[in-house]
Design an enzyme around this catalytic site. Structure first.
Site, short mmCIF file in Angstrom:
data_model
loop_
_atom_site.label_atom_id
_atom_site.label_comp_id
_atom_site.label_asym_id
_atom_site.label_seq_id
_atom_site.Cartn_x
_atom_site.Cartn_y
_atom_site.Cartn_z
CB CYS A 64 -0.90 0.00 1.22
SG CYS A 64 -1.78 1.55 1.50
CB CYS A 90 -0.73 2.05 5.70
SG CYS A 90 -1.40 0.51 5.05
#
Lengths: 283, 200
Positions: free
Chosen positions: A238, A241
């Site tokens: 991601c 994150c």
């Protein structure tokens, strides 16, 4: 609040839906017909899920709505507000705090626990519908456990693409009996359907069907010995994150082919960012 | 008598039936798990739990069969006033209400059809006791095994072989209930089997 009966629907309608939910839980994976009502939103916006939620909500519940994993998209916001106004329930975006979660096309990344209820919005509940348009025939096929056609469809995928190309609404078999459409969740989420601690309820408003999976039910994604089922996702971490274990959305971010991948589950992504995890695209 | 008929329903139907339904749903989703259910004060021989289940699920669209001593004037009048459910014989009912012995034989109740297995009866059984001991349950809704005090085993084992057809059961006792859907496998618990061997 005073303009509506609790949770919008009248009591007779809720009793009818509740009876359908109980039969659905008793026959996991079987689609129970119910007298779907018109709701103050168009078909395709979760009218089935809304009716199921209205039938199970109590004033003590903590309600969460997600649309493709996100708490802040139009569909999620409008349904959440709908039940705030008509049922007076508290709402949250935190997966672990919610007691009832209505979802469109995703299962939250965080494992659900006992006492939670996951309500799916389902557009086409019949997994065989695109193979056989007649309801009279698909009903017979379910009653005779005649699911060969579904395997032919998956086989044709393999013969044309070299692998099973079905990537969402991937058919599953429940407790070795009924083939069920898990709603258009990505097949990445399929392994979470089985053995889940929460109760899973599926509502299809336009098609007038309710079905259910009790907790800890055996759910198997259809496959072949030489082409086993594979839960796939974009092969990236991601961007926000850095999570490598979550389902990702691909976003186009400029006119030059730039793109980034971010968690589709906004609550999961935000919780990780708050905990200090950072992806390569995070500001 | 008249007062008894008119009282004992939910005082706040929308929220009380929502809470009662959650108890029934949790029970049906987790066979063997005993749930609390409140809000109803029906006339004897109905228990408060039985009353709450009937108020939550029954209306003019659900034919009800009253078995044995449940079929008395007090219950008929209370059910008629609070739910309007038509009273029928066992072969045409959606819900059957009674003690276990009075509900027999089970063969007369509708078990659904292969195309519509949901068109089957739910038997609401009034029990003198309800405890998490006795028969061992396995199947959907149960993590490993659960135990529940069942009136007998054979009937439930026979019912399981009909799956996906079959009857679903709700057991009520005082202000508590548990459920046994058709999908649950019922076996004699090992401790009970040992006692039986010792006795014979």
């Amino acid at each position: 609040m005073t303009e509506y009966n609790f949770a919008y629907l009248d009591e007779q309608t809720k009793r009818m839906i509740r009876r359908a939910i109980l039969k659905g839980l008793a026959i996991p994976g079987y689609q129970v017909p119910f007298a779907s009502r018109e709701m103050p939103m168009p078909y395709g916006w979760g009218t089935g899920g809304v009716q199921v939620s209205a039938a199970v909500l109590t004033p003590k519940d903590m309600f969460k709505v997600i649309d493709q994993g996100a708490d802040d998209t139009t569909n999620a916001v409008s349904i959440r507000t709908f039940f705030q106004r008509t049922a007076g329930v508290a709402t949250t975006t935190a997966t672990s705090d919610a007691t009832v979660i209505q979802t469109r096309h995703r299962i939250p990344e965080e494992p659900l626990h006992e006492g939670q209820i996951l309500v799916y919005q389902v557009p086409i509940p019949e997994p065989l519908r695109f193979l056989e348009p007649r309801e009279s025939e698909t009903r017979k096929m379910h009653s005779l456990e005649e699911y060969g056609l579904m395997h032919v469809k998956l086989y044709e995928d393999i013969s044309r693409h070299g692998h099973i190309a079905t990537s969402y609404a991937y058919p599953v078999k429940v407790e070795g009996r009924y083939v069920m459409d898990p709603s258009p969740i990505p097949k990445f989420d399929n392994p979470k359907l089985g053995d889940m601690a929460a109760i899973q309820l599926f509502g299809a408003g336009r098609e007038q069907r309710i079905y259910a999976l009790p907790p800890y039910t055996q759910v198997v994604s259809l496959d072949f010995e030489d082409h086993p089922f594979e839960a796939s996702k974009a092969d990236h971490p991601c961007g926000m994150c850095g999570a490598t274990d979550s389902y990702l959305d691909e976003l186009i971010i400029d006119d030059a082919g730039g793109r980034m991948f971010v968690c589709s589950d906004t609550d999961y992504c935000e919780a990780r960012q708050t905990a200090g995890h950072k992806g390569k695209d995070a500001a | 008598m008249q007062a008894n008929t008119l009282s004992g329903g939910f005082t706040d139907p929308a929220t009380q039936s929502a809470h009662a339904f959650r108890s029934v749903m949790e029970a049906m989703a987790r066979p063997g798990a005993i749930q609390d259910i409140h809000g109803a004060a029906p006339p004897a021989p109905l228990s408060p739990a039985m009353g709450a289940v009937l108020l939550t699920l029954c209306d003019t669209q659900t034919p009800v069969y009253l078995a044995g001593d449940m079929d008395c004037q007090a219950v008929r009048a209370w059910l008629a006033f609070h739910t309007g459910a038509p009273l029928v014989g066992p072969a045409h009912c959606m819900f059957a209400v009674g003690k276990w012995d009075a509900l027999a034989p089970l063969a007369v109740y509708p078990i659904g059809t292969s195309e519509y297995p949901d068109r089957s009866a739910t038997l609401i059984v009034e029990c003198s006791e309800l405890a998490a001991s006795g028969a061992t349950l396995t199947g959907p809704g149960i993590k490993e095994t659960a135990t529940l005090s069942l009136p007998e085993l054979d009937a439930f084992q026979a019912n399981r072989t009909l799956f996906p057809l079959g009857l679903d059961f709700i057991f009520t006792c005082g202000e508590r209930l548990a459920a046994l859907p058709r999908s649950t496998e019922v076996t004699r618990s090992s401790s009970e089997a040992i006692t039986q061997v010792g006795a014979s």
